[in-house]
Write a protein that holds these residues in place. Structure first.
Motif, PDB file in Angstrom:
ATOM      1  N   UNK A  71     -22.052   6.418  35.580  1.00  0.00           N
ATOM      2  CA  UNK A  71     -21.170   7.167  36.488  1.00  0.00           C
ATOM      3  C   UNK A  71     -19.861   7.532  35.810  1.00  0.00           C
ATOM      4  N   UNK A  72     -19.590   6.933  34.664  1.00  0.00           N
ATOM      5  CA  UNK A  72     -18.485   7.378  33.827  1.00  0.00           C
ATOM      6  C   UNK A  72     -17.191   6.601  33.907  1.00  0.00           C
ATOM      7  N   UNK A 109     -19.905   5.224  46.645  1.00  0.00           N
ATOM      8  CA  UNK A 109     -19.418   6.075  45.570  1.00  0.00           C
ATOM      9  C   UNK A 109     -18.632   5.274  44.540  1.00  0.00           C
ATOM     10  N   UNK A 110     -18.851   5.554  43.245  1.00  0.00           N
ATOM     11  CA  UNK A 110     -17.959   5.019  42.220  1.00  0.00           C
ATOM     12  C   UNK A 110     -16.657   5.809  42.218  1.00  0.00           C
ATOM     13  N   UNK A 111     -15.657   5.283  41.532  1.00  0.00           N
ATOM     14  CA  UNK A 111     -14.416   6.032  41.369  1.00  0.00           C
ATOM     15  C   UNK A 111     -14.685   7.425  40.830  1.00  0.00           C
ATOM     16  N   UNK A 112     -13.933   8.382  41.349  1.00  0.00           N
ATOM     17  CA  UNK A 112     -13.962   9.745  40.865  1.00  0.00           C
ATOM     18  C   UNK A 112     -12.630  10.050  40.175  1.00  0.00           C
ATOM     19  N   UNK A 113     -12.576  11.061  39.330  1.00  0.00           N
ATOM     20  CA  UNK A 113     -11.301  11.423  38.711  1.00  0.00           C
ATOM     21  C   UNK A 113     -10.255  11.789  39.758  1.00  0.00           C
ATOM     22  N   UNK A 114      -8.999  11.580  39.451  1.00  0.00           N
ATOM     23  CA  UNK A 114      -7.913  11.908  40.382  1.00  0.00           C
ATOM     24  C   UNK A 114      -7.912  13.392  40.739  1.00  0.00           C
ATOM     25  N   UNK A 118     -10.560  16.292  46.978  1.00  0.00           N
ATOM     26  CA  UNK A 118     -11.279  16.313  48.255  1.00  0.00           C
ATOM     27  C   UNK A 118     -12.025  15.010  48.498  1.00  0.00           C
ATOM     28  N   UNK A 119     -12.448  14.331  47.430  1.00  0.00           N
ATOM     29  CA  UNK A 119     -13.125  13.043  47.577  1.00  0.00           C
ATOM     30  C   UNK A 119     -12.206  12.018  48.234  1.00  0.00           C
ATOM     31  N   UNK A 120     -10.921  12.083  47.943  1.00  0.00           N
ATOM     32  CA  UNK A 120      -9.960  11.096  48.436  1.00  0.00           C
ATOM     33  C   UNK A 120      -9.213  11.558  49.687  1.00  0.00           C
ATOM     34  N   UNK A 121      -9.415  12.792  50.086  1.00  0.00           N
ATOM     35  CA  UNK A 121      -8.652  13.375  51.181  1.00  0.00           C
ATOM     36  C   UNK A 121      -9.055  12.789  52.536  1.00  0.00           C
ATOM     37  N   UNK A 122      -8.107  12.718  53.455  1.00  0.00           N
ATOM     38  CA  UNK A 122      -8.396  12.377  54.847  1.00  0.00           C
ATOM     39  C   UNK A 122      -8.941  13.649  55.499  1.00  0.00           C
ATOM     40  N   UNK A 123     -10.253  13.755  55.583  1.00  0.00           N
ATOM     41  CA  UNK A 123     -10.869  14.962  56.133  1.00  0.00           C
ATOM     42  C   UNK A 123     -11.096  14.883  57.638  1.00  0.00           C
ATOM     43  N   UNK A 165      -4.464   6.512  47.027  1.00  0.00           N
ATOM     44  CA  UNK A 165      -3.933   7.349  45.941  1.00  0.00           C
ATOM     45  C   UNK A 165      -5.084   7.893  45.095  1.00  0.00           C
ATOM     46  N   UNK A 166      -5.192   9.215  44.901  1.00  0.00           N
ATOM     47  CA  UNK A 166      -6.319   9.786  44.151  1.00  0.00           C
ATOM     48  C   UNK A 166      -6.486   9.135  42.775  1.00  0.00           C
ATOM     49  N   UNK A 167      -7.749   8.904  42.428  1.00  0.00           N
ATOM     50  CA  UNK A 167      -8.073   8.231  41.187  1.00  0.00           C
ATOM     51  C   UNK A 167      -8.186   6.734  41.331  1.00  0.00           C
ATOM     52  N   UNK A 168      -7.950   6.218  42.559  1.00  0.00           N
ATOM     53  CA  UNK A 168      -8.052   4.785  42.835  1.00  0.00           C
ATOM     54  C   UNK A 168      -8.711   4.589  44.194  1.00  0.00           C
ATOM     55  N   UNK A 169      -9.121   3.351  44.460  1.00  0.00           N
ATOM     56  CA  UNK A 169      -9.522   2.955  45.806  1.00  0.00           C
ATOM     57  C   UNK A 169      -8.575   1.883  46.345  1.00  0.00           C
ATOM     58  N   UNK A 170      -7.340   1.839  45.835  1.00  0.00           N
ATOM     59  CA  UNK A 170      -6.332   0.901  46.335  1.00  0.00           C
ATOM     60  C   UNK A 170      -5.713   1.437  47.621  1.00  0.00           C
TER      61      UNK A 170
END
Length: 290
Positions: A71-72, A109-114, A118-123, A165-170
């Motif tokens: 997954x990188x 999902x694994x971490x995605x790049x920052x 859209x992956x990290x957004x409150x949709x 925060x994008x790029x993290x799951x903290x």
């Protein structure tokens, strides 16, 4: 007072029980591979943790190796379900089993790049508006105040757009530090509750040699902790959410913990930090405050 690293923790999957480590590499991103995976609500297209999906805390996770997987960004992990079933993160069954556990369609999902904002957004909000959403996450009653003053303003702005925060799951900052002194203090306020480090999910648990009781780590705000060559700046107190009340393993659901934190401790226990100097931490290491 002599401070010592008593325990080190890493949480391969956001909101699941973690793994104790004898040593840990830390850098700007916190403990290496901490919160490398997270559950995403597919209908809401939004990352969700145990603030909303409490069943996640009845699962545990451990990494299968310290080698980055295909997954990188993070290794694959093995998840243990409440019934004892074990499934690896690269097993296609994992999504269906997690969906059945939490009662809605989710994927892991694994971490995605920052840059994948859209992956990290409150949709989609569970409650319809951001302030109601925050109050629900913090398990506040109608007459209890919401105090976000300890959060850096730029972080508050970021977290009104993104779940993390994008790029993290903290939830906020990359490393959390708790002292046994704070747990002893909370235990005096809640003599009938089981105050256990697993409820508070720190990366670092510090012991002392003086039997100190009180929120010791709050005295370090604006200061630095030195772990050998590693330096950590103490940035802010950690406001607590409904997760401290959740059932996990032999720890029962206990809503009195939340009410006591709100009433007596301004809803905070432990502190967040930023890594100033990278390096290795290990259990038994002495700690200096300066």
């Amino acid at each position: 007072m002599q401070l010592t690293v008593k325990e080190l923790w890493r949480y391969p999957v956001k909101s699941m029980q973690g793994e104790r480590l004898a040593s840990a590499e830390v850098s700007k991103g916190g403990v290496r591979f901490d919160r490398g995976w997270a559950v995403r609500d597919d209908e809401a297209r939004t990352i969700r943790g145990a603030k909303f999906l409490g069943e996640l805390m009845q699962c545990s996770a451990r990494y299968l190796s310290d080698q980055v997987a295909d997954n990188g960004l993070v290794p694959h992990a093995r998840i243990t379900f409440p019934n004892g079933m074990e499934i690896n993160t690269d097993d296609i069954r994992i999504h269906a089993e997690l969906s059945e556990l939490v009662g809605r369609h989710v994927t892991l999902w694994p971490l995605r790049p920052a840059s994948d904002e859209d992956h990290y957004r409150i949709n989609k909000l569970e409650t319809g508006d951001i302030m109601s959403e925050v109050r629900k996450m913090f398990a506040l009653k109608d007459d209890e105040p919401l105090d976000l003053s300890q959060f850096p303003p730029d972080l508050v702005r970021e977290l009104t757009t993104f779940v993390v925060p994008p790029g993290t799951y903290f939830d906020a900052l990359p490393i959390n530090i708790l002292t046994e002194a704070s747990m002893r203090h909370l235990q005096t306020l809640l003599p009938d509750s089981k105050i256990d480090v697993r409820r508070f999910r720190p990366n670092i648990l510090l012991s002392d040699d003086a039997g100190t009781t009180g929120l010791l780590e709050e005295q370090w705000l604006g200061k630095s902790l030195q772990f050998g060559a590693v330096g950590i700046d103490v940035v802010m107190r950690c406001p607590r959410c409904v997760m401290v009340t959740r059932e996990q393993e032999e720890l029962p659901r206990d809503t009195s913990i939340m009410r006591t934190l709100v009433r007596d401790l301004n809803q905070c226990i432990s502190v967040y930090g930023q890594i100033k100097v990278d390096g290795a931490l290990h259990v038994g290491q002495d700690v200096r405050v300066h």
